[in-house]
Design a protein around this motif. Structure first.
Motif: not given
Length: 903
Positions: A695-698, A736-741, A811-814, A877-884
């Motif tokens: 849910i936190a990801w979706t 895919t990503l949501g189901l992996a969780l 979404e991948i990095f998140y 941009i994805g890496v920067a989001l992860m760091v933030v």
């Protein structure tokens, strides 16, 4: 017999056991000849058949349609309508399919009460042996009536509640009603009126089984008026509770739906009235908003996550009968557990010997259960010499005055016969004796079987020297009387010490006879015995249960023992299990004596409930639930079925459990082990964590899409994504990503957290903050990429392609950030991911390459190929989001604004 006798007026059920059987016969108008066929027929018409009523049920169509009556289903159907309006028939079909699958699962799982009642009805014996008109005959059990004379023998199932008028060595297995593993001794004397169900020695109850001996009695209650029928009524009256997750999802869905509808309507009016959109253009924009807002994959992923939990729990020997019970286990704050076989081994063990030397001396016995591994050792300084040699006479008496045998199956030792006699054989082997050799050497000549009327067993043997030796074992007070009560009050003090430790105690004595009688009689057992000593027995706690209870305490989960056993025994076992240093014990009589309001405080402070009835268990569970606790209840008997159904999670024993208990439960333990419950609770917490992660990801990813649509309409610029592209992002990543969780392993320290509050919302403060923060970040980045592309002179289609790819990469990095809710994600373990995450990542990357570069996909979604430098920019941009986001998590934790476990 007159008409009044044919329709006897029954006293309250609580009185039959307390009345002399002569008075019972008089009240029911029955003689030693039994009822005549005419009288039996008249009473059958007056009282009805000896059968439990069919449970009321809803028509199948109504039950099926009821599955659609909740806000989440309406919410999903609205999403399907939105997809259909856009012409995405496949997407609409997927959503409708999810709704139908959920409805079918609910429909199939409906009717637990009906199944439990049906299982109880099947426990009533189909035939009964009665005396009618002075003739013994077999009749259908459903034709029994109050006043019938019933004959009972070993192996018979008792066909109706019966007041015994004769009992000879009669033992009845009442585990389905009382939970007691040892068969109850019966006799015809009246019991005290206040006696608990397990202490009503003058009664045989419907559905129980005669384990030994024989007897006869007068039927006093039939059908729904029996003890088992009363339990059936309790089950029918229990209203099943919604699980915490379902309650939270329902509240969340209703609020989310309200906000979405209001926002869509307001946006539609704004687009038409302020921005001058046409009706059709505004409608398409609002539909795009709805598509972005609706998390199409949410219900499917929740269901799959629960199903994965079911599979994991099956490996832990816990079979889940109701899918939402997986998550409910994780919310459990109180576990009410049976004692025998769940917290204990259900294997009697001789643990203490008391013999006379200069003074009384005690011998401790190591080892548990029927496994003959163990040894004897003195306790204290009172013993002299080898303990096995000093207790030789006592050990021999226990082995010879005994009908049990030991055998091993696949390395597991079992006892055939009475559990305490099996423990005596094990004790002899631990002391170095060969049971078969010694029994062959000491030939048994005759015996007097144990009977509750005289409370001992005697066996006559010829010793290897040819002497006639008589051994007796039984209630220590009775055996001491036969021996002339030697030793003053010392033996009584030893008996009291053993009883205080929760032990069952047997006394042993012997005497030598000048000549072996042709037949052993009670005259031979009147006096002249030498008292050999005492042996204390206990059903030892499971070692893994002790560890599991300690784990429960660290996890903030209360454990309460609810048993049919005596208070002293239950309290002693509770101390050994570590339930409390000084367990608070309450009896069923004390529960009966307090009001429902006062029971709440009693239930909260009590660790052990002993001698409990089905009504007691039901009231205790309800009292705990009234405080907001999420209650898991274990049980194995019919008497447990109402409380299993009332509990938030009903847990039945798969080995010793009755079918009625299994049908009323949500979970069945294949190994009947308390430690399995704790393992299931741990797995339930993992499942809930994974649902929250999903849910936190979706929601933030959907939120970013919604805000982008709203921002475009409010500012009057072109939308950075089309509705079709939004659907692609949602469906491609959630599958895919949501189901992996759903496959995430248990986080460290999960059982060090307290249980989450039952009324806690699905969205914590941190999750709400994270949804807002990430949604805003996604929106700002989307517009930045979109306008930067247009500023460079690229066409709108190219700009939208860059936005879609940027969102997917974020979404991948998140996802990697969300995988660890309670610890930092920037670690080697976090970077490696799980096989499910890596597979999902590979699938998304492949999908995005096809979305971007495959001509057919370009034609469907109006995309353009992305240059290498643009691809590098998107990954950066994805890496920067992860760091933030990792920095935000660390900052909140250091400021004390986010405590571990809040999310």
């Amino acid at each position: 017999m007159n008409d009044a006798a044919s329709r006897p007026s029954a006293p309250p059920a609580a009185e039959w056991h307390a009345l002399p059987h002569e008075e019972v016969a008089g009240r029911l108008g029955v003689t030693s000849a039994g009822l005549t066929p005419e009288e039996a027929q008249a009473r059958l018409k007056a009282h009805g058949p000896n059968a439990l009523p069919e449970p009321p049920g809803r028509p199948p169509l109504r039950r099926f349609l009821a599955q659609f009556n909740n806000a989440l289903i309406y919410f999903l159907l609205a999403g399907a309508a939105a997809a259909l309006a856009l012409g995405h028939y496949v997407d609409a079909g997927v959503i409708v399919a999810v709704v139908l699958v959920n409805a079918l699962v609910g429909f199939i799982q409906e009717g637990k009460a009906e199944q439990a009642l049906r299982a109880i009805r099947n426990m009533i014996s189909p035939h009964a042996h009665v005396v009618r008109a002075s003739r013994r005959q077999s009749v259908q059990a459903r034709d029994l009536v109050p006043g019938d004379l019933v004959l009972l023998e070993a192996g018979d199932r008792v066909p109706a509640d019966t007041r015994l008028i004769r009992a000879r060595g009669m033992r009845v297995d009442e585990a389905i009603l009382t939970g007691e593993s040892v068969a109850a001794l019966k006799n015809e004397a009246a019991a005290p009126v206040e006696a608990a169900l397990g202490d009503r020695h003058s009664m045989a109850f419907s559905g129980t089984t005669v384990a030994a001996g024989q007897g006869a009695g007068i039927v006093v209650s039939t059908g729904p008026h029996t003890e088992i029928g009363r339990i059936g009524r309790l089950i029918a009256e229990v209203e099943p509770l919604a699980t915490p997750l379902l309650r939270q999802v329902d509240v969340f869905a209703r609020r989310f739906t309200t906000v979405a509808l209001v926002s869509a309507a307001a946006l539609f009016l704004f687009a038409v009235a302020v921005r001058g959109y046409g009706w059709s253009e505004a409608l398409i924009a609002v539909v795009a908003l709805a598509v972005g807002a609706v998390p199409e994959g949410l219900p499917a992923v929740i269901t799959i996550t629960l199903a994965i939990g079911v599979r994991r729990m099956a490996r832990q020997h816990a079979v889940i009968r109701q899918l939402p019970a997986v998550e409910t286990l994780g919310a459990t704050s109180v576990i009410c557990s049976d004692k025998t076989g769940t917290l204990t081994r259900n294997e009697m063990t001789a643990c203490r010997l008391v013999i006379a030397q200069d003074d009384l001396a005690e011998i401790a016995v190591s080892g548990i259960g029927y496994d003959p591994a163990g040894a004897l050792g003195w306790t204290g300084a009172g013993g002299q010499g080898d303990p096995a040699t000093a207790a030789a006479g006592l050990l021999r008496a226990g082995l010879l005055c005994n009908d049990a045998h030991l055998h091993a199956e696949n390395g597991v030792w079992r006892a055939e016969g009475d559990p305490m006699e099996g423990a005596l054989v094990t004790l002899a082997v631990k002391a170095g004796r060969d049971a078969a050799v010694e029994r062959a050497a000491w030939v048994r000549l005759d015996e007097i079987p144990f009977d509750a009327a005289y409370r001992f067993m005697a066996s006559l043997h010829r010793s290897p020297e040819g002497e006639a030796v008589l051994f007796v074992k039984g209630a220590p007070e009775e055996v001491l009387r036969l021996a002339g009560t030697p030793g003053g009050g010392a033996w009584e003090a030893a008996i009291a010490r053993a009883a205080a430790a929760g032990e069952r105690v047997l006394g042993f004595a012997m005497k030598r006879l000048p000549v072996a009688p042709a037949r052993l009689s009670f005259e031979d057992v009147r006096e002249g015995f030498s008292f050999l000593g005492l042996i204390g027995f206990i059903d030892p706690p499971r070692p893994e249960a002790v560890t599991a209870i300690a784990e429960c305490r660290s996890a903030g989960i209360g454990v309460k023992m609810i048993t049919g056993d005596h208070a002293a025994t239950a309290g002693a076992i509770a101390r050994q299990l570590g339930l409390a240093e000084t367990p608070v014990v309450a009896t069923g009589a004390e529960v009966d004596a307090v009001s429902d309001d006062d029971l709440v405080a009693l239930a909260a402070r009590t660790d052990v409930f002993a001698r409990t009835s089905p009504e007691n268990k039901l009231r205790i569970v309800r009292a705990l639930q009234s405080t907001g606790a999420v209650v898991a209840m274990t049980g194995d008997g019919v008497n447990d079925a109402p409380s299993l159904r009332q509990a938030d999670v009903g847990i039945a024993m798969g080995g010793k459990g009755t079918e009625a208990a299994k049908q009323a439960a949500d979970v069945v333990l294949l190994d009947d082990n308390f430690a399995t419950i704790v393992a299931a609770v741990k797995e339930g917490r993992t499942v809930y964590d994974n649902i929250r992660k999903m849910i936190a990801w979706t929601l933030p990813t959907n939120g970013g899409e919604v805000l982008a649509v709203i921002g475009a309409i409010l500012s009057g610029v072109a939308m950075p994504m089309s509705a079709a592209q939004i659907l692609w992002i949602n469906l491609a990543t959630s599958a895919t990503l949501g189901l992996a969780l759903a496959f995430e392993p248990t986080e460290p320290g999960i059982m060090a957290r307290p249980p989450r509050p039952a009324k806690a919302g699905l969205m914590s403060r941190f999750m709400l903050w994270r949804v807002v923060l990430v949604s805003v970040l996604f929106t700002l980045v989307s517009f930045a990429v979109f306008f930067q592309s247009l500023w460079r002179g690229q066409e709108v289609e190219m700009a939208r392609t860059l936005v879609v790819n940027t969102l997917v990469v974020m979404e991948i990095f998140y996802l990697f950030n969300v995988r660890f809710l309670h610890m930092r994600s920037l670690s080697w373990r976090g970077a490696l991911g799980t096989p499910a995450v890596l597979l999902a990542l590979a699938a998304v990357v492949a999908g995005q390459f096809a979305f971007t570069y495959l001509p057919v996909m370009q034609a469907i979604f109006d995309t353009r190929p992305v240059a290498l430098l643009d691809g590098v920019m998107i990954i950066a941009i994805g890496v920067a989001l992860m760091v933030v986001l990792e920095g935000e998590k660390l900052l909140l934790r250091r400021l004390g604004l986010f405590a571990a476990g809040e999310m």
